[in-house]
Write a protein that holds these residues in place. Sequence first.
Motif, PDB file in Angstrom:
ATOM      1  N   HIS A 103       0.938  -1.092  -0.027  1.00 59.88           N
ATOM      2  CA  HIS A 103      -0.076  -0.209   0.279  1.00 59.88           C
ATOM      3  C   HIS A 103       0.929   1.206  -0.004  1.00 59.88           C
ATOM      4  CE1 HIS A 103      -3.236  -2.585   0.871  1.00 59.88           C
ATOM      5  NE2 HIS A 103      -2.987  -2.781   1.985  1.00 59.88           N
ATOM      6  N   THR A 104       0.187   2.423  -0.205  1.00 63.54           N
ATOM      7  CA  THR A 104       0.730   3.851   0.065  1.00 63.54           C
ATOM      8  C   THR A 104       0.003   4.461   1.117  1.00 63.54           C
ATOM      9  OG1 THR A 104       1.327   3.872  -2.485  1.00 63.54           O
ATOM     10  CG2 THR A 104       1.234   6.070  -1.062  1.00 63.54           C
ATOM     11  N   PHE A 105       0.859   5.237   1.942  1.00 58.33           N
ATOM     12  CA  PHE A 105       0.084   5.927   3.023  1.00 58.33           C
ATOM     13  C   PHE A 105       0.527   7.316   2.916  1.00 58.33           C
ATOM     14  CE2 PHE A 105       0.910   1.341   4.220  1.00 58.33           C
ATOM     15  CZ  PHE A 105      -0.485   1.107   4.939  1.00 58.33           C
ATOM     16  N   GLN A 106      -0.548   8.320   3.090  1.00 58.53           N
ATOM     17  CA  GLN A 106      -0.349   9.487   2.994  1.00 58.53           C
ATOM     18  C   GLN A 106      -0.705   9.935   4.421  1.00 58.53           C
ATOM     19  OE1 GLN A 106      -3.772   9.801   0.149  1.00 58.53           O
ATOM     20  NE2 GLN A 106      -2.182  10.471  -1.263  1.00 58.53           N
ATOM     21  N   ILE A 107       0.405  10.675   5.091  1.00 60.27           N
ATOM     22  CA  ILE A 107       0.150  11.272   6.676  1.00 60.27           C
ATOM     23  C   ILE A 107       0.722  12.582   6.441  1.00 60.27           C
ATOM     24  CG2 ILE A 107       1.248  10.983   8.920  1.00 60.27           C
ATOM     25  CD1 ILE A 107       2.201   8.341   6.445  1.00 60.27           C
ATOM     26  N   LEU A 108      -0.361  13.405   6.983  1.00 57.32           N
ATOM     27  CA  LEU A 108      -0.565  15.036   6.854  1.00 57.32           C
ATOM     28  C   LEU A 108      -0.711  15.472   8.306  1.00 57.32           C
ATOM     29  CD1 LEU A 108      -1.049  17.423   5.249  1.00 57.32           C
ATOM     30  CD2 LEU A 108      -3.445  16.831   5.134  1.00 57.32           C
ATOM     31  N   THR A 109       0.056  16.225   8.718  1.00 59.47           N
ATOM     32  CA  THR A 109       0.135  16.861   9.793  1.00 59.47           C
ATOM     33  C   THR A 109       0.174  18.364   9.711  1.00 59.47           C
ATOM     34  OG1 THR A 109       1.288  16.666  12.094  1.00 59.47           O
ATOM     35  CG2 THR A 109       2.806  16.787  10.304  1.00 59.47           C
ATOM     36  N   LYS A 110      -0.202  18.959  11.193  1.00 55.87           N
ATOM     37  CA  LYS A 110       0.313  20.461  11.535  1.00 55.87           C
ATOM     38  C   LYS A 110       1.340  20.455  12.331  1.00 55.87           C
ATOM     39  CE  LYS A 110      -4.543  22.703  10.238  1.00 55.87           C
ATOM     40  NZ  LYS A 110      -4.924  21.707   9.748  1.00 55.87           N
ATOM     41  N   TRP A 129       4.220   8.684   2.140  1.00 56.41           N
ATOM     42  CA  TRP A 129       4.341  10.015   1.780  1.00 56.41           C
ATOM     43  C   TRP A 129       4.011  10.901   3.034  1.00 56.41           C
ATOM     44  CZ3 TRP A 129       0.930  10.599  -3.360  1.00 56.41           C
ATOM     45  CH2 TRP A 129       1.194   9.593  -4.150  1.00 56.41           C
ATOM     46  N   LEU A 130       4.797  11.919   3.504  1.00 53.49           N
ATOM     47  CA  LEU A 130       4.514  12.617   4.389  1.00 53.49           C
ATOM     48  C   LEU A 130       4.370  14.140   3.989  1.00 53.49           C
ATOM     49  CD1 LEU A 130       7.615  11.465   6.935  1.00 53.49           C
ATOM     50  CD2 LEU A 130       5.373  10.981   6.693  1.00 53.49           C
ATOM     51  N   GLY A 131       3.407  15.079   4.693  1.00 59.29           N
ATOM     52  CA  GLY A 131       2.778  16.136   4.287  1.00 59.29           C
ATOM     53  C   GLY A 131       2.548  17.029   5.471  1.00 59.29           C
ATOM     54  N   ARG A 155       7.320  14.132  -0.378  1.00 63.37           N
ATOM     55  CA  ARG A 155       6.914  15.332   0.525  1.00 63.37           C
ATOM     56  C   ARG A 155       5.561  16.257  -0.072  1.00 63.37           C
ATOM     57  NH1 ARG A 155      12.136  15.935   0.016  1.00 63.37           N
ATOM     58  NH2 ARG A 155      13.530  14.817   1.389  1.00 63.37           N
ATOM     59  N   PHE A 156       4.681  16.326   0.777  1.00 60.22           N
ATOM     60  CA  PHE A 156       3.798  17.066   0.017  1.00 60.22           C
ATOM     61  C   PHE A 156       3.023  18.133   0.899  1.00 60.22           C
ATOM     62  CE2 PHE A 156      -0.151  15.391   1.789  1.00 60.22           C
ATOM     63  CZ  PHE A 156       0.309  14.046   2.335  1.00 60.22           C
ATOM     64  N   LEU A 157       2.510  19.020   0.197  1.00 63.06           N
ATOM     65  CA  LEU A 157       1.920  20.322   0.925  1.00 63.06           C
ATOM     66  C   LEU A 157       0.631  20.252   0.698  1.00 63.06           C
ATOM     67  CD1 LEU A 157       4.068  23.319  -0.124  1.00 63.06           C
ATOM     68  CD2 LEU A 157       4.619  21.520   1.623  1.00 63.06           C
ATOM     69  N   SER A 158      -0.374  20.319   2.017  1.00 68.78           N
ATOM     70  CA  SER A 158      -1.791  20.561   1.547  1.00 68.78           C
ATOM     71  C   SER A 158      -2.197  21.869   2.086  1.00 68.78           C
ATOM     72  CB  SER A 158      -2.507  19.604   2.509  1.00 68.78           C
ATOM     73  OG  SER A 158      -3.982  19.925   2.660  1.00 68.78           O
ATOM     74  N   VAL A 159      -2.557  22.776   1.017  1.00 67.25           N
ATOM     75  CA  VAL A 159      -2.478  23.932   1.032  1.00 67.25           C
ATOM     76  C   VAL A 159      -4.273  24.297   1.075  1.00 67.25           C
ATOM     77  CG1 VAL A 159      -2.135  26.285   0.365  1.00 67.25           C
ATOM     78  CG2 VAL A 159      -0.605  24.378  -0.181  1.00 67.25           C
ATOM     79  N   GLU A 160      -4.812  24.019   2.385  1.00 67.28           N
ATOM     80  CA  GLU A 160      -6.119  23.764   2.398  1.00 67.28           C
ATOM     81  C   GLU A 160      -6.631  23.854   3.916  1.00 67.28           C
ATOM     82  OE1 GLU A 160      -8.151  20.046   1.284  1.00 67.28           O
ATOM     83  OE2 GLU A 160     -10.013  21.154   1.571  1.00 67.28           O
ATOM     84  N   PRO A 161      -7.648  24.593   4.241  1.00 66.29           N
ATOM     85  CA  PRO A 161      -8.146  25.688   3.423  1.00 66.29           C
ATOM     86  C   PRO A 161      -7.240  27.089   3.232  1.00 66.29           C
ATOM     87  CG  PRO A 161      -8.794  26.069   5.892  1.00 66.29           C
ATOM     88  CD  PRO A 161      -7.903  24.937   5.808  1.00 66.29           C
ATOM     89  N   LEU A 162      -6.718  27.428   1.995  1.00 67.82           N
ATOM     90  CA  LEU A 162      -5.964  28.510   1.621  1.00 67.82           C
ATOM     91  C   LEU A 162      -6.829  29.808   2.065  1.00 67.82           C
ATOM     92  CD1 LEU A 162      -3.582  29.832   0.289  1.00 67.82           C
ATOM     93  CD2 LEU A 162      -4.693  29.338  -1.930  1.00 67.82           C
ATOM     94  N   LEU A 163      -6.044  30.511   2.989  1.00 68.47           N
ATOM     95  CA  LEU A 163      -6.649  31.652   3.871  1.00 68.47           C
ATOM     96  C   LEU A 163      -6.171  32.856   3.404  1.00 68.47           C
ATOM     97  CD1 LEU A 163      -6.935  30.140   7.495  1.00 68.47           C
ATOM     98  CD2 LEU A 163      -8.728  30.250   5.580  1.00 68.47           C
ATOM     99  N   GLU A 164      -4.983  32.907   2.588  1.00 65.89           N
ATOM    100  CA  GLU A 164      -4.515  34.188   2.212  1.00 65.89           C
ATOM    101  C   GLU A 164      -3.414  34.064   1.185  1.00 65.89           C
ATOM    102  OE1 GLU A 164      -2.526  36.288   5.558  1.00 65.89           O
ATOM    103  OE2 GLU A 164      -1.023  34.279   5.695  1.00 65.89           O
ATOM    104  N   ASN A 165      -3.107  35.009   0.335  1.00 66.47           N
ATOM    105  CA  ASN A 165      -1.932  34.699  -0.644  1.00 66.47           C
ATOM    106  C   ASN A 165      -0.725  34.478   0.349  1.00 66.47           C
ATOM    107  OD1 ASN A 165       0.073  34.998  -2.285  1.00 66.47           O
ATOM    108  ND2 ASN A 165      -0.289  37.105  -3.123  1.00 66.47           N
TER     109      ASN A 165
END
Length: 249
Positions: A103-110, A129-131, A155-165
């Motif tokens: 499998h592939t695993f996508q892990i997204l964190t703040k 995949w780490l994001g 390595r990935f970015l989740s730009v959501e919710p995009l709140l500003e420029n």
Amino acid sequence: MTTTSKIEWTERTWNPTVGCSKMSPGCKHCYAEGMALRLQAMKTSGYENGFKLTVLPKRLEDPLKRRSHTTYFVNSMSDLFHEEVPTDYIEQVFDVIARANQHTFQILTKRADRMSAFFMGKKVPPNAWLGVSVEDRQYGVPRIDALRKVNAAIRFLSVEPLLENVGTLNLDCIHWVIVGGESGPKARPMKEEWVDSIRAQCEAAQVAFFFKQWGGWGADGIKRAKRYNGRKLNGQTWDQMPVAARSAW
Ligand code: SF4
């Protein structure tokens, strides 16, 4: 238990922890919070504590039971690097990821700093995949430097919710950028020029770009009464995936 996902960039979700706590502006209208409280009211297994961080060891081995290649979003209802998740539990999660190498695993964190500290001196399984979430300049953009320290295949970015420029991003060593607007009745607006700036930066840096959705506001700057799921930017959909993924999908 794993679940089929409606999220456009994954296939299933696996939540070995549930619950979280808010830490930055992107959390303001957290989808997971409302959903966890609804599931608690429905007496759904795993949500007895509502949105309080809860580890669920019974779910640890679930991905090992599935043979065919699947892309999992890990912890759609939580944050794996939340300060209340014990380090040895995170190690168990990554042990399962390494063993479930079909499998592939996508892990997204703040919690990007905890993620980079966790991986100091450790190898990231090649199927992970780490994001990080990048909702604004103050909280989101600094997470990108922490992500860059981690030696993940993707390595990935989740730009959501995009709140500003978010301005000019350093996309060195970043493989994939997802952008989306906020959904829900209290959605904050997202401007087309903010999204298009990121798309153009991805194109220049040869980084895969995925436009997920407009969310509660349209490209025309008008708020919709219901969830507005338009996915076109500049008249087209953007569903690019990182290079290592293309052969797997
Ligand atoms: S980090 Fe994610 S799951 Fe946790 S409160 Fe924020 S938006 Fe919700």
